[in-house]
Design a protein around this motif. Sequence first.
Motif, PDB file in Angstrom:
ATOM      1  N   GLN A   1      47.491  44.534  49.706  1.00 10.82           N
ATOM      2  CA  GLN A   1      48.881  44.117  49.525  1.00 10.82           C
ATOM      3  C   GLN A   1      49.716  44.407  50.770  1.00 10.82           C
ATOM      4  OE1 GLN A   1      50.887  45.309  45.907  1.00 10.82           O
ATOM      5  NE2 GLN A   1      48.974  45.321  44.744  1.00 10.82           N
ATOM      6  N   ASP A   2      49.418  45.530  51.417  1.00 10.04           N
ATOM      7  CA  ASP A   2      50.195  45.954  52.570  1.00 10.04           C
ATOM      8  C   ASP A   2      50.145  44.939  53.699  1.00 10.04           C
ATOM      9  OD1 ASP A   2      51.897  47.762  53.817  1.00 10.04           O
ATOM     10  OD2 ASP A   2      50.257  48.839  54.782  1.00 10.04           O
ATOM     11  N   ILE A   3      48.991  44.289  53.908  1.00  8.81           N
ATOM     12  CA  ILE A   3      48.943  43.272  54.955  1.00  8.81           C
ATOM     13  C   ILE A   3      49.245  41.884  54.392  1.00  8.81           C
ATOM     14  CG2 ILE A   3      47.383  44.606  56.401  1.00  8.81           C
ATOM     15  CD1 ILE A   3      45.141  42.679  55.622  1.00  8.81           C
TER      16      ILE A   3
ATOM     17  N   PRO B   1      37.070  37.862  35.820  1.00  9.26           N
ATOM     18  CA  PRO B   1      38.484  37.543  36.069  1.00  9.26           C
ATOM     19  C   PRO B   1      39.373  38.776  36.195  1.00  9.26           C
ATOM     20  CG  PRO B   1      37.598  36.169  34.309  1.00  9.26           C
ATOM     21  CD  PRO B   1      36.557  37.203  34.611  1.00  9.26           C
ATOM     22  N   ALA B   2      38.962  39.884  35.561  1.00  7.89           N
ATOM     23  CA  ALA B   2      39.780  41.096  35.607  1.00  7.89           C
ATOM     24  C   ALA B   2      39.898  41.653  37.016  1.00  7.89           C
ATOM     25  CB  ALA B   2      39.202  42.151  34.673  1.00  7.89           C
ATOM     26  N   GLN B   3      38.968  41.308  37.902  1.00 10.56           N
ATOM     27  CA  GLN B   3      39.022  41.808  39.273  1.00 10.56           C
ATOM     28  C   GLN B   3      40.118  41.144  40.100  1.00 10.56           C
ATOM     29  OE1 GLN B   3      34.498  41.882  40.441  1.00 10.56           O
ATOM     30  NE2 GLN B   3      35.634  43.290  41.743  1.00 10.56           N
ATOM     31  N   ARG B   4      40.584  40.009  39.656  1.00  7.01           N
ATOM     32  CA  ARG B   4      41.510  39.211  40.466  1.00  7.01           C
ATOM     33  C   ARG B   4      42.780  39.979  40.821  1.00  7.01           C
ATOM     34  NH1 ARG B   4      42.515  32.901  39.250  1.00  7.01           N
ATOM     35  NH2 ARG B   4      43.845  32.366  41.029  1.00  7.01           N
ATOM     36  N   GLU B   5      43.301  40.745  39.885  1.00  8.24           N
ATOM     37  CA  GLU B   5      44.571  41.435  40.114  1.00  8.24           C
ATOM     38  C   GLU B   5      44.525  42.351  41.327  1.00  8.24           C
ATOM     39  OE1 GLU B   5      47.749  44.379  37.798  1.00  8.24           O
ATOM     40  OE2 GLU B   5      45.959  43.638  36.756  1.00  8.24           O
ATOM     41  N   SER B   6      43.410  43.038  41.535  1.00  3.85           N
ATOM     42  CA  SER B   6      43.334  43.988  42.644  1.00  3.85           C
ATOM     43  C   SER B   6      43.166  43.301  43.995  1.00  3.85           C
ATOM     44  CB  SER B   6      42.188  44.990  42.416  1.00  3.85           C
ATOM     45  OG  SER B   6      40.934  44.388  42.585  1.00  3.85           O
ATOM     46  N   PHE B   7      43.037  41.972  43.994  1.00  3.50           N
ATOM     47  CA  PHE B   7      42.966  41.208  45.239  1.00  3.50           C
ATOM     48  C   PHE B   7      44.204  40.326  45.423  1.00  3.50           C
ATOM     49  CE2 PHE B   7      38.657  42.419  44.397  1.00  3.50           C
ATOM     50  CZ  PHE B   7      38.112  42.647  45.652  1.00  3.50           C
ATOM     51  N   SER B   8      45.237  40.590  44.632  1.00  6.00           N
ATOM     52  CA  SER B   8      46.406  39.716  44.607  1.00  6.00           C
ATOM     53  C   SER B   8      47.694  40.457  44.926  1.00  6.00           C
ATOM     54  CB  SER B   8      46.539  39.054  43.226  1.00  6.00           C
ATOM     55  OG  SER B   8      45.396  38.289  42.908  1.00  6.00           O
ATOM     56  N   TYR B   9      48.667  39.690  45.362  1.00  7.71           N
ATOM     57  CA  TYR B   9      50.014  40.203  45.598  1.00  7.71           C
ATOM     58  C   TYR B   9      51.003  39.103  45.233  1.00  7.71           C
ATOM     59  CZ  TYR B   9      54.148  41.982  48.010  1.00  7.71           C
ATOM     60  OH  TYR B   9      55.414  42.423  48.302  1.00  7.71           O
ATOM     61  N   GLU B  10      51.909  39.430  44.325  1.00  2.18           N
ATOM     62  CA  GLU B  10      52.933  38.493  43.845  1.00  2.18           C
ATOM     63  C   GLU B  10      52.322  37.167  43.413  1.00  2.18           C
ATOM     64  OE1 GLU B  10      56.020  38.304  46.815  1.00  2.18           O
ATOM     65  OE2 GLU B  10      56.909  40.191  46.098  1.00  2.18           O
ATOM     66  N   GLY B  11      51.235  37.277  42.650  1.00  2.00           N
ATOM     67  CA  GLY B  11      50.639  36.098  42.034  1.00  2.00           C
ATOM     68  C   GLY B  11      49.685  35.303  42.905  1.00  2.00           C
ATOM     69  N   LYS B  12      49.460  35.734  44.134  1.00  2.00           N
ATOM     70  CA  LYS B  12      48.539  35.025  45.017  1.00  2.00           C
ATOM     71  C   LYS B  12      47.392  35.943  45.409  1.00  2.00           C
ATOM     72  CE  LYS B  12      52.044  31.961  47.030  1.00  2.00           C
ATOM     73  NZ  LYS B  12      52.700  31.526  48.298  1.00  2.00           N
ATOM     74  N   ALA B  13      46.175  35.411  45.389  1.00  2.00           N
ATOM     75  CA  ALA B  13      44.990  36.179  45.780  1.00  2.00           C
ATOM     76  C   ALA B  13      44.778  36.021  47.279  1.00  2.00           C
ATOM     77  CB  ALA B  13      43.764  35.697  45.020  1.00  2.00           C
TER      78      ALA B  13
ATOM     79  N   LYS C   1      36.903  41.707  57.070  1.00  2.00           N
ATOM     80  CA  LYS C   1      36.584  42.644  55.999  1.00  2.00           C
ATOM     81  C   LYS C   1      37.776  43.585  55.850  1.00  2.00           C
ATOM     82  CE  LYS C   1      33.600  46.609  54.923  1.00  2.00           C
ATOM     83  NZ  LYS C   1      34.674  47.619  54.932  1.00  2.00           N
ATOM     84  N   TRP C   2      38.246  43.734  54.627  1.00  2.00           N
ATOM     85  CA  TRP C   2      39.358  44.630  54.367  1.00  2.00           C
ATOM     86  C   TRP C   2      39.075  45.332  53.049  1.00  2.00           C
ATOM     87  CZ3 TRP C   2      42.342  46.179  58.010  1.00  2.00           C
ATOM     88  CH2 TRP C   2      43.547  46.836  57.734  1.00  2.00           C
ATOM     89  N   THR C   3      40.051  46.034  52.532  1.00  2.00           N
ATOM     90  CA  THR C   3      39.923  46.634  51.214  1.00  2.00           C
ATOM     91  C   THR C   3      40.820  45.887  50.239  1.00  2.00           C
ATOM     92  OG1 THR C   3      41.612  48.231  51.862  1.00  2.00           O
ATOM     93  CG2 THR C   3      39.329  48.936  52.047  1.00  2.00           C
ATOM     94  N   ASN C   4      40.712  46.220  48.970  1.00  3.28           N
ATOM     95  CA  ASN C   4      41.551  45.562  47.970  1.00  3.28           C
ATOM     96  C   ASN C   4      42.728  46.471  47.617  1.00  3.28           C
ATOM     97  OD1 ASN C   4      39.873  47.434  46.681  1.00  3.28           O
ATOM     98  ND2 ASN C   4      39.748  46.250  44.801  1.00  3.28           N
ATOM     99  N   GLY C   5      43.368  46.220  46.489  1.00  2.00           N
ATOM    100  CA  GLY C   5      44.451  47.070  46.021  1.00  2.00           C
ATOM    101  C   GLY C   5      45.648  47.081  46.958  1.00  2.00           C
ATOM    102  N   TYR C   6      46.293  48.232  47.041  1.00  2.00           N
ATOM    103  CA  TYR C   6      47.522  48.336  47.831  1.00  2.00           C
ATOM    104  C   TYR C   6      47.274  48.182  49.322  1.00  2.00           C
ATOM    105  CZ  TYR C   6      50.674  49.367  44.005  1.00  2.00           C
ATOM    106  OH  TYR C   6      51.455  49.253  42.880  1.00  2.00           O
ATOM    107  N   ARG C   7      46.090  48.505  49.791  1.00  2.00           N
ATOM    108  CA  ARG C   7      45.798  48.309  51.211  1.00  2.00           C
ATOM    109  C   ARG C   7      45.766  46.822  51.557  1.00  2.00           C
ATOM    110  NH1 ARG C   7      43.594  53.235  53.609  1.00  2.00           N
ATOM    111  NH2 ARG C   7      43.840  54.839  52.025  1.00  2.00           N
TER     112      ARG C   7
END
Length: 434
Positions: free
Chosen positions: A111-113, A137-149, A103-109
């Motif tokens: 992305q950080d890991i 589908p709009a939620q996907r971005e906040s779970f992604s980093y450099e195009g990968k979820a 269990k983690w968070t989304n967004g930059y937290r």
Amino acid sequence: MPHPIPGGPAMTRRTALALGGVGLLTATLAACARGTDTRPSAPGTVTLNSDNPTWGPGYDAASAVLEARIGYRITSRSIASVANYNQIIRMTAQTNSTTDLIKWTNGYRLQDIARADILTDLNEVWDDAIGRGWVDPAQRESFSYEGKAYGVPLYKSYYAVFYSKRAFAENGIEVPTTFDGLMGVAQTLKDAGITPFLAPGATTWESEIWFMQLLASIDPDYYAAVTTDKASYVDDPAREAMDVWSGMYADGFFSAPDVTSNDLPGLVSEGRFGMMLYGTWFANTLLAAGLTDDDIGFFRVPPRASSTAPAVLVESGSLSVPVKAHRRGAAVDVARNWLATDVQEAWVGFLGDTSPNPAALPKSDLVKDLAADIAASKPTELIRYWEASPTPLVEGNVQDLGSFMVTPTKAHGESTLRSMEARARTEWKIWDAA
């Protein structure tokens, strides 16, 4: 779901390396001896590390459905301390002591890991869930980093106003549909001797709540820009937000700084509670305390101007799969099925909250009605401030906002924004260089 501010900054990849990986790893592995295992779990199970010990029954309810779908159940292991949990996950996810799911968070937290290359790419899982209509589908971005979820939504909560139906009815108040109307409601409640807004947060993460909501109500595009380093904290929308917030304090609309959300059930029963802006995940706590849908309701904070598009703040956790998971394939399969409607119905049946899957709703009309309102009005959904920017920036700014809540003058609001902007210049450079 809530995230208290720990005693110091949250552990990041940069600070972990600075502290020395070997010593920290030894300490964290010792701290989580009961939360992880160097061996795979029992057949037919995948392990999950979580920071919420109370969610075990919810995972069991969802697991009963998952087992029927794919033959696997979730065995959850919890670490109650958020600060310890964050450190443990960062270290064990890179070793054979990891659980299969975290269990983690989304967004930059997230992305950080994710940029430490310790999580599994779940793009195909998202493609499947979107194709089945299980997630926006709009939620996907906040779970992604450099195009990968790197995770799927574990839960989804909105920030809205809890209100006392008794206080509203006894004072002839209708649910407001404009921001000026909301301020009028606050004045009516104050005149009746009722605290208009319960506002916890002077020393916790909760100090972000009114700040992020006022920015979202004034200019949703600005909120998205300032949290992604495309605008300044001293721009006009932020100054307006602090002026409005300070004015609400000057008008006597907020509770004392030492009042907490835990005081709400008692204040409702005493008839001394009007409203509280908070996450919908808190609804189940209130219902468990003996309140009912007849006692409390929900409404969204309206835009400050009629020309502004409505927006709502969204909090969501991430269900992620470490690369070194013992049963990685099974864990990915669990993630693939987590958003299925029947699984989510079992899960939110326990949480009493909204779901990332719009077809899955809890039993309480309190949350159902808000979900229906959001589905009908389609406000812009904005990521909660806690996850919307790099962690050191957010946590430093949240402490500044807490200080403002103790001394909520206009001058302090201006100095708070200057401090936040100075921190932003530093932390964004560090983030970009990492």
